[in-house]
Design a protein around this motif. Structure first.
Motif: not given
Length: 772
Positions: A392, A416, A419, A422, A426
């Motif tokens: 993150n 995908l 994740r 993603e 991000t």
């Protein structure tokens, strides 16, 4: 970390390294088996115990295992080459593809670059798949080698493609990358002819530490074997207990980079992980256990301790220019200065200066860009590992950028699901579709002066998209995706993944067959001959090519003094790629980055040949021959031989042909009137084969003889046609200058009967026409 064992080496059950027959007999006796009493017989028998031998012999069409004539199970090409392949095969009389021929669209899928529309090529490819029964993989579905891994490999198979990185060894398939004419030969049910190659064992032991990836292992091997030619034109056979410690993606990542060792092909022992791979991909029948025989003999061995491999970096301008990242971070100034000095020798251009030392920040190298792409970087596990590292977090809003290209749509889809896409997006990464462009300067072109770190296959000069004629010089270094992700977290400051605390999830990969099933055209066995091939303005066929003349008069148009000249330097990637379906336009790019004057010189020589040919058809031909003698600078006594003497250009080089399989490095010379090369040696078999297939005579000379040639020298080779036809291995030639004529010897080494017939015919196209 890596040890090279020269000379013959035995393996017992693919695991125990033995150096002689006595050691073998001890093992055999312990196993309750009959020992051998004949050393020579034991070596000969054990040589046939390799996996490579088993596969090569099963594909051999001759009765002589030492002189192989191979037929392949499948063929493949991409959108820089399949147009010419189909055109040439059609001239040879093909009605349908005899084995699966896969046409991918992964090299020229940007569609409108350099004034051409690549989609015209794609339309041609689709209609060719319909007409002749081929497989057409639309743009952005997959890069060529990932599709072949997923859909076409099988244990014990052989696959030939027009791409140098054709390596499918971990999946039990021997892959060979060659020029387009060799694909055409297979389509016309001819054979791929080679002497039985030496086989080198790549003995893997230990297990990689967390943070070390496939590119790190590959670069370490390349560093160990490239400069000494330890595996050049040989087969690398991966064995040992370390193989089973590696995932299939990890094995594929090492394997695809074996091309950079200059080996011929590769093969790995297979195990339950390979079986699982084929089950996941819906092709369980493709699996067979492949292992060396009880006793196998190798012509050498590379012992790799996987546990000792560290994160590595290959600095400009070659995948063999390898250092550990830790070593670079400790001694950055000294190492980078050394690289700058060596790079300047290769650039050979005072207007282009590589600067790396000024990128040091507190002693550590800071780069501007990271790219993970293609058949080496874009695999599932690599991208998953990047997502684990980035988590993150963020790559920041500085100038540094990160681009990730999953190698196929099925991989993209499963990323995908996990994740990973993603997480990467991000964090600030740009996610892009399957594309080979970043490997050869067609995607993510960095700014002038920038350094890009890339998990791709090559970092040759200008491979990242530099344009030296416009004064732009950037460069790229090769690293593993894991360390690229770690560096991304550090704002571009070089950071090995082993310095990052992370738990690797790996992921449970699921392959969705519907991705291809709903989009890929499968035409094998269902040809539609009534289909009309769709062409566009930039698709052009080959002009008529004359047969080899009785004599040759060659003008030296370029002398390449570098120890090795890559095919990228002979005909560049990047901006030239859009003209790959137009051979005459493409030829204008020949040597443009290395010797810009070459095209002009060759075209001037080509005009003399055109004038000579016109003289043969005119009443005043004698007068025209007189003009040619005066204008080209020949002594008067050569006038009478001109009617039977073709005039052409000549390239002199030390060791050309390292790198790509692209045959345009040869065909472009031919389009400019080239008739021959004179070199000390050829870097790869495939480049030499390309020269022969385009009718260029592949002369060799002793190293010191190269110093006798100068640009604009005239080289007269009397009786060349007879010499080639008679099987001569040496010819006498004459260097002609204003005030002197000197004699030299040119060698015609190791030319097979068919190769000589191809040269006599003028090119492979002519040879096929005369034999159909």
């Amino acid at each position: 970390m890596i040890e090279l064992l020269h000379g013959g080496v035995f393996l017992f059950k693919g695991q125990v390294i033995l150096k002689n027959v006595d050691e073998i007999n001890c093992c055999l006796i312990r196993e309750g088996l009959e020992p051998s009493s004949d050393k020579a017989l034991s070596i000969d028998k054990a040589r046939k115990g390799t996996i490579a031998y088993q596969i090569l012999i099963s594909h051999n069409q001759s009765d002589d295992w030492r002189n192989l004539k191979l037929r392949f199970d499948a063929l493949a090409s991409h959108d820089l080459t399949y147009v010419g392949i189909v055109q040439t095969a059609a001239l040879g009389g093909i009605n349908e593809f005899p084995v699966p021929f896969i046409m991918t669209n992964c090299h020229n899928s940007l569609c409108a670059i350099g004034g051409t529309i690549a989609e015209d090529d794609h339309a041609f490819g689709f209609t060719a798949a319909q007409k002749y029964g081929g497989t057409f993989v639309p743009p952005n579905q997959a890069v060529i080698h990932q599709y072949m891994r997923e859909m076409m490999t099988g244990c014990g198979k052989m696959i030939l493609t027009v791409d140098s990185h054709t390596r499918y060894g971990p999946l039990g398939t021997m892959g060979v990358g060659e020029g387009s004419p060799e694909i055409v030969k297979q389509m016309l049910k001819k054979t791929y002819d080679i002497s039985y190659p030496e086989v080198i064992a790549i003995y893997l032991a230990g297990e990689p530490k967390p943070g070390v990836g496939s590119q790190d292992v590959a670069l370490a091997i390349i560093k160990a074997v490239y400069d000494n030619g330890f595996v050049t034109n040989k087969v690398m056979e991966f064995v040992g207990p370390g193989v089973s410690k590696l995932s299939i993606d990890f094995r594929n990542g090492i394997d695809v980079m074996t091309t950079e060792t200059t080996c011929l092909s590769s093969i790995w022992r297979t195990d339950e992980k390979v079986k699982e791979y084929f089950i996941i991909h819906g092709r369980s029948e493709a699996y067979t256990r492949l292992d060396p025989a009880e006793v196998s003999y190798y012509d050498g061995l590379v012992k790799v301790n996987l546990s000792e491999i560290e994160p590595m970096i290959a600095l400009p301008f070659h995948p063999s220019n390898v250092w550990s990242i830790a070593e670079l971070n400790q001694n950055g100034s000294d190492i980078l200065r050394q690289v700058e000095v060596e790079a300047q020798k290769q650039l050979d251009n005072p207007n282009l200066v590589l600067r790396l030392t000024d990128k040091l920040v507190n002693g550590r190298l800071k780069v501007e860009q990271g790219v993970v792409a293609g058949c080496s970087g874009g695999m599932f596990e690599n991208v998953m590992a990047m997502a684990d590292i980035l988590g993150n977090k963020s790559i920041g809003n500085g100038y540094f950028s990160l681009s990730v290209y999953p190698a196929s749509q099925p991989i993209y889809l499963d990323l995908l699901r996990h994740r990973a896409i993603e997480i990467l997006m991000t964090a600030g990464a740009a996610i892009k579709p399957a594309f080979c462009g970043p490997c050869f300067g067609f995607g993510d072109i960095p700014s002038h002066g920038s350094l890009s770190i890339r998990h791709v296959t090559r970092n040759f000069k200008h491979r990242e998209g530099s344009s030296p004629t416009n004064g732009q010089l950037a460069s790229s270094a090769l690293m593993d995706a894991r360390s690229i992700a770690a560096t991304s977290l550090n704002g571009g400051v070089l950071t090995p993944a082993t310095e990052v605390e992370v738990t690797y999830s790996k992921g449970n990969y699921k392959f969705d067959q519907n991705v291809y099933g709903n989009r890929v055209y499968q035409g094998f066995g269902n040809s539609k001959p009534e289909t009309e091939l769709k062409t566009g303005p930039n698709i052009s066929g080959w002009p008529p090519i004359p047969t080899l003349a009785e004599n040759l008069l060659l003008k030296v148009s370029a002398i390449l003094k570098d120890p090795i000249t890559t095919t990228d330097e002979l005909i560049p990637s990047g901006e030239a790629s859009t003209y790959r379906s137009n051979p005459q336009k493409l030829a204008e790019f020949t040597l443009c980055r290395k010797e810009p004057a070459y095209v002009g010189r060759s075209n001037d020589v080509k005009k003399f040949e055109a004038k000579r040919l016109s003289a043969l058809e005119q009443d005043n031909g004698g007068q025209i021959f007189e003009q040619i003698v005066d204008e080209i600078g020949l002594p008067k006594q050569f006038r009478d031989c001109l009617p039977n003497t073709a005039i052409g250009s000549l390239i002199v080089a030390v060791k050309p042909g390292d790198g790509s399989a692209r045959e345009q490095a040869a065909s472009s010379q031919k389009m400019l009137g080239g008739q021959a090369n004179v070199v000390h040696e050829y870097a790869t078999k495939r480049y030499r084969s390309n020269l022969i297939n385009w009718g260029l005579v592949p002369f060799t000379v002793e190293r010191e003889t190269l110093t006798k040639f100068f640009v604009d020298d005239l080289i007269h080779i009397p009786g060349i046609r007879k010499a080639v036809a008679d099987g001569a291995e040496k010819v006498q030639a004459f260097i002609i200058r204003v005030n002197s004529i000197s004699q030299i010897e040119l060698k015609l080494e190791n030319l097979s009967k068919e190769e000589r017939e191809t040269i006599l015919a003028g090119c492979l196209i002519n040879y096929y026409r005369s034999n159909t």
